[in-house]
Design a protein around this motif. Structure first.
Motif, PDB file in Angstrom:
ATOM      1  N   PRO A 390      24.850 -40.951  27.154  1.00  0.00           N
ATOM      2  CA  PRO A 390      24.790 -39.534  27.507  1.00  0.00           C
ATOM      3  C   PRO A 390      24.374 -39.368  28.968  1.00  0.00           C
ATOM      4  O   PRO A 390      23.494 -40.085  29.444  1.00  0.00           O
ATOM      5  CB  PRO A 390      23.736 -38.964  26.563  1.00  0.00           C
ATOM      6  CG  PRO A 390      22.911 -40.129  26.123  1.00  0.00           C
ATOM      7  CD  PRO A 390      23.705 -41.374  26.315  1.00  0.00           C
ATOM      8  N   ASN A 492      21.963 -30.028  26.719  1.00  0.00           N
ATOM      9  CA  ASN A 492      21.388 -30.240  25.388  1.00  0.00           C
ATOM     10  C   ASN A 492      20.885 -31.674  25.227  1.00  0.00           C
ATOM     11  O   ASN A 492      21.671 -32.606  25.146  1.00  0.00           O
ATOM     12  CB  ASN A 492      22.446 -29.910  24.323  1.00  0.00           C
ATOM     13  CG  ASN A 492      21.860 -29.946  22.926  1.00  0.00           C
ATOM     14  OD1 ASN A 492      20.676 -30.272  22.733  1.00  0.00           O
ATOM     15  ND2 ASN A 492      22.673 -29.602  21.943  1.00  0.00           N
ATOM     16  N   ASN A 493      19.554 -31.820  25.195  1.00  0.00           N
ATOM     17  CA  ASN A 493      18.954 -33.132  24.882  1.00  0.00           C
ATOM     18  C   ASN A 493      18.314 -33.117  23.500  1.00  0.00           C
ATOM     19  O   ASN A 493      17.576 -34.017  23.134  1.00  0.00           O
ATOM     20  CB  ASN A 493      17.949 -33.542  25.970  1.00  0.00           C
ATOM     21  CG  ASN A 493      16.902 -32.461  26.211  1.00  0.00           C
ATOM     22  OD1 ASN A 493      16.779 -31.517  25.433  1.00  0.00           O
ATOM     23  ND2 ASN A 493      16.147 -32.595  27.285  1.00  0.00           N
ATOM     24  N   ARG A 494      18.558 -32.051  22.762  1.00  0.00           N
ATOM     25  CA  ARG A 494      18.074 -31.896  21.384  1.00  0.00           C
ATOM     26  C   ARG A 494      16.556 -32.001  21.282  1.00  0.00           C
ATOM     27  O   ARG A 494      16.021 -32.536  20.322  1.00  0.00           O
ATOM     28  CB  ARG A 494      18.727 -32.928  20.453  1.00  0.00           C
ATOM     29  CG  ARG A 494      20.237 -32.782  20.413  1.00  0.00           C
ATOM     30  CD  ARG A 494      20.907 -33.743  19.485  1.00  0.00           C
ATOM     31  NE  ARG A 494      22.309 -33.400  19.304  1.00  0.00           N
ATOM     32  CZ  ARG A 494      23.278 -33.649  20.180  1.00  0.00           C
ATOM     33  NH1 ARG A 494      22.982 -34.269  21.315  1.00  0.00           N
ATOM     34  NH2 ARG A 494      24.518 -33.273  19.952  1.00  0.00           N
ATOM     35  N   SER A 524      16.244 -31.471  16.903  1.00  0.00           N
ATOM     36  CA  SER A 524      17.365 -32.020  16.170  1.00  0.00           C
ATOM     37  C   SER A 524      17.282 -31.608  14.700  1.00  0.00           C
ATOM     38  O   SER A 524      16.193 -31.646  14.131  1.00  0.00           O
ATOM     39  CB  SER A 524      17.318 -33.552  16.287  1.00  0.00           C
ATOM     40  OG  SER A 524      18.540 -34.082  15.911  1.00  0.00           O
ATOM     41  N   ARG A 542      32.455 -28.221  24.534  1.00  0.00           N
ATOM     42  CA  ARG A 542      31.349 -29.177  24.614  1.00  0.00           C
ATOM     43  C   ARG A 542      31.827 -30.441  25.328  1.00  0.00           C
ATOM     44  O   ARG A 542      32.967 -30.864  25.186  1.00  0.00           O
ATOM     45  CB  ARG A 542      30.828 -29.551  23.229  1.00  0.00           C
ATOM     46  CG  ARG A 542      29.671 -30.560  23.329  1.00  0.00           C
ATOM     47  CD  ARG A 542      28.935 -30.862  22.043  1.00  0.00           C
ATOM     48  NE  ARG A 542      29.772 -30.848  20.890  1.00  0.00           N
ATOM     49  CZ  ARG A 542      29.740 -29.887  19.962  1.00  0.00           C
ATOM     50  NH1 ARG A 542      28.892 -28.883  20.073  1.00  0.00           N
ATOM     51  NH2 ARG A 542      30.545 -29.951  18.936  1.00  0.00           N
ATOM     52  N   ASP A 544      30.619 -34.502  25.996  1.00  0.00           N
ATOM     53  CA  ASP A 544      29.686 -35.609  25.745  1.00  0.00           C
ATOM     54  C   ASP A 544      29.847 -36.698  26.797  1.00  0.00           C
ATOM     55  O   ASP A 544      28.907 -37.429  27.084  1.00  0.00           O
ATOM     56  CB  ASP A 544      29.952 -36.218  24.361  1.00  0.00           C
ATOM     57  CG  ASP A 544      29.704 -35.207  23.248  1.00  0.00           C
ATOM     58  OD1 ASP A 544      28.673 -34.498  23.303  1.00  0.00           O
ATOM     59  OD2 ASP A 544      30.562 -35.095  22.343  1.00  0.00           O
ATOM     60  N   THR A 572      26.045 -32.614  26.482  1.00  0.00           N
ATOM     61  CA  THR A 572      25.072 -33.526  25.867  1.00  0.00           C
ATOM     62  C   THR A 572      24.445 -34.377  26.959  1.00  0.00           C
ATOM     63  O   THR A 572      25.139 -35.105  27.670  1.00  0.00           O
ATOM     64  CB  THR A 572      25.773 -34.443  24.848  1.00  0.00           C
ATOM     65  OG1 THR A 572      26.482 -33.619  23.924  1.00  0.00           O
ATOM     66  CG2 THR A 572      24.764 -35.307  24.106  1.00  0.00           C
TER      67      THR A 572
END
Ligand SMILES: Cc1ncc(C[n+]2csc(CCOP(=O)(O)OP(=O)(O)O)c2C)c(N)n1
Ligand SMILES: [Mg+2]
Length: 575
Positions: A390, A492-494, A524, A542, A544, A572
């Motif tokens: 990522p 988004n790194n959750r 998450s 999105r 990734d 991501t």
């Protein structure tokens, strides 16, 4: 109909609610960002009544969440320099405005904040309580909810006060140091009538401004002009387009590095040859004079130590930040005034001393230039190395920078793209979350700027946590309803990465650091943010794989530019 449900407006009179709104227009308020409730009948009736009387009004906009209302007023002010109004529902709506008021106060953003006050009377008076909520929303001191963030607050007592009170609220909010003000509006008072002719009076008071004391200015000039290793720290930009241009010239001609540590606005182009990056080192420990421009926390005293004999000048709307109980950065010379104007007068006053300083400037210029070039090179190299999945936030910054190149653009970052790798050269091109950190700010603030400046490319970039704090469903609704073509880029790194980092910072070898998951930081599984945006018919995608990001950002920008509707890119990124 009975006497307590309706009154006809007498001739020459207007409902206080209508008078208040009309007066805001006279004062230069373009929009009322409103979230209404049962306290609003005299406001809504007042709008219709003023319109029927052909009285000019600010445009009332429906805000499905108060966080968005406050954020939009904040962003609109950043774009225009014009304070706007927010109207919320009694104590509960006001409570939702509190974070926005805290952010506005910290950033010295004037906002005219109003909320209704549940009726005082229980019967026999026009506007009295009619539903149980009238009792449920009663407070002993409603203004206390936002008082600490506001410069001034008041509760309207009589209808004939509406016009003068609006004038006073506006002038105080817009006086240096600027900030939000709050007025509570009891329903019975708003429902009463006041003379319409009051609306024709010219504004009662002019906002107060300030300029530095000439002796303090002369001392600042002397310190900077005679220093061997002067450094400038700037945190909230250069105040104005002229201030921005003056700071660039001052830094060039005097070879003074400008450090933008934790900058919330851009003060100097990121690729200017004196734009020294975000790290106070090595500059601060070598400096013999420091000019801190509009900087609440110009460096971190725990880490960065100016030399004991280093002379420090602080400049800005409130150079000592009197609102804050503890803030003990040295200030040998304090220059109070409008930031942009201070920079301009400093530049002019220093020019007279240039001749005496030629040798000092020649001695430091080459080393400063070369150091800064290698700092910039390292920043860009680190960003370039972050493309593998990522990807890093720095890689996203670099891609965004290339995607917006050549356009009139503004980025609002809230734990989103970091400033370092972005190439930005304009005043108003960069905003970061306020130092008060009331999250949920960047999305609505970006929309406020977009509302004021429809042709600008406005990018709101934020962490997954920050996006959720913004009440995204409400924000996307606003973007669609008002045709605001903002581009949202979620990194988004959750997780709440900043929270996890702060745990590791204080307990680097602690139990939490050694555990598989640091408690209270994971988000998450995050929702599918693309679907959240699509629920409001946004273009959304999105990414990734870092190599695909440039093409997706280009497509998103093409979309917002061509269709003038919102877009969202969820990226991501590494934890
Ligand atoms: C309204 C509000 N609540 C809580 C916090 C505390 N807080 C600071 S940073 C942060 C995490 C932000 O997460 P995200 O936007 O995903 O960015 P990341 O740290 O993951 O890069 C939180 C919860 C805050 N600043 N504001
Ligand atoms: Mg996150």
């Amino acid at each position: 109909m009975n006497e307590h449900s309706r009154t006809a407006t007498q001739s020459g009179m207007i409902t206080a609610g209508g008078a208040l709104l009309a007066r805001l227009k006279t004062l230069g308020v373009d929009y009322i960002f409103a979230n209404s409730g049962t306290d609003f009948p005299p406001i809504i009736e007042g709008l219709a009544e003023a319109a029927a009387h052909h009285i000019d009004l600010p445009v009332p906009l429906v805000m499905p969440h108060e966080t968005a209302a406050m954020g939009m007023a904040h962003g609109y002010y950043l774009a225009t320099g014009k304070p706007q109004a927010v109207m919320a529902h009694t104590n509960v709506g006001l409570a939702n405005c509190a974070i926005g008021a805290i952010n506005a106060a910290t950033e010295q953003i004037p906002v005219l904040l109003f909320s209704g006050r549940t009726p005082t009377t229980e019967k026999d008076r026009f506007g009295c309580r009619t539903v149980p909520i009238g009792w449920g929303q009663e407070m002993r001191d409603q203004a206390a909810l936002v008082r600490e963030a506001c410069k001034w607050d008041y509760e309207l007592r009589f209808p004939e006060q509406a016009v003068e009170m609006a004038d006073r609220a506006y002038a105080i909010a817009n006086s240096i140091p600027r900030g939000p003000v709050y007025v509570s509006l009891p329903r019975e008072v708003l429902c009463a009538q006041c003379p319409e002719e009051a609306l024709n009076a010219r504004p009662l008071m002019a906002p107060a401004t300030a300029a530095p004391d000439p002796a303090a200015l002369a001392e600042a000039v002397r310190l900077l002009a005679t220093a061997e290793r002067p450094v400038i720290f700037a945190q909230r930009g250069a105040g104005s387009p002229k201030g921005f241009a003056a700071l660039a010239r001052l830094a060039s001609e005097w070879a003074i590095p400008v450090v933008q540590y934790w900058a919330v606005q851009l003060a100097i182009a990121t690729d200017h040859d004196m734009s020294a990056g975000a790290d106070p080192e090595p500059w601060i420990s070598e400096a013999d004079a420091i000019l801190a421009i509009d900087a609440l926390a110009p460096w971190s005293p725990q880490i960065h130590k100016p030399k004991p004999d280093c002379r420090i000048i602080q400049a800005g709307g409130d150079p000592l930040y009197a609102r804050f109980p503890v803030r003990n950065f040295r200030s040998d010379v304090s220059l109070a005034g409008q930031t942009g104007a201070i920079i301009e007068v400093l530049e002019t006053a220093m020019a007279a001393h240039k001749g005496e300083a030629t040798a000092l400037i020649a001695a430091r210029a080459p080393q400063n230039r070369q150091r800064i070039a290698s700092i910039r090179e390292a920043t860009l190299a680190r960003a370039l190395a972050g493309s593998a999945a990522p990807m890093t936030k720095e890689w996203v910054s670099l891609c965004l920078s290339q995607a917006i190149a050549g356009r009139k653009a503004s980025i609002f970052s809230e734990l989103g793209c970091p400033l370092g790798p972005v190439t930005l050269r304009e005043h108003q091109s960069w905003y970061q979350e306020p130092h008060s950190g009331g999250l949920g700010w960047s999305f609505p603030a970006a929309m406020g700027m977009q509302l004021a400046d429809p042709d600008r490319l406005v990018v709101a970039t934020m962490g997954d946590g920050s996006y959720m704090f913004a009440n995204p469903v409400a924000c996307h609704q606003i973007a669609e309803a008002l045709s605001l073509p903002v581009l949202v880029v979620i990194l988004n790194n959750r997780e709440w990465g900043a929270v996890r980092q702060s745990v590791l910072g204080i307990y680097p070898d602690g139990y939490a650091a050694r555990s598989n998951t640091v408690p209270l930081t994971s988000l998450s599984p995050t929702p599918d943010f693309v679907q959240v945006a699509k629920a409001s018919r946004a273009w959304a995608s999105r990414v990734d794989d870092g190599h695909e990001l440039p093409a997706v950002l280009s497509a998103a920008i093409e979309h917002v530019t061509r269709t003038r509707t919102q877009a969202l890119v969820e990226v991501t990124v590494r934890p």
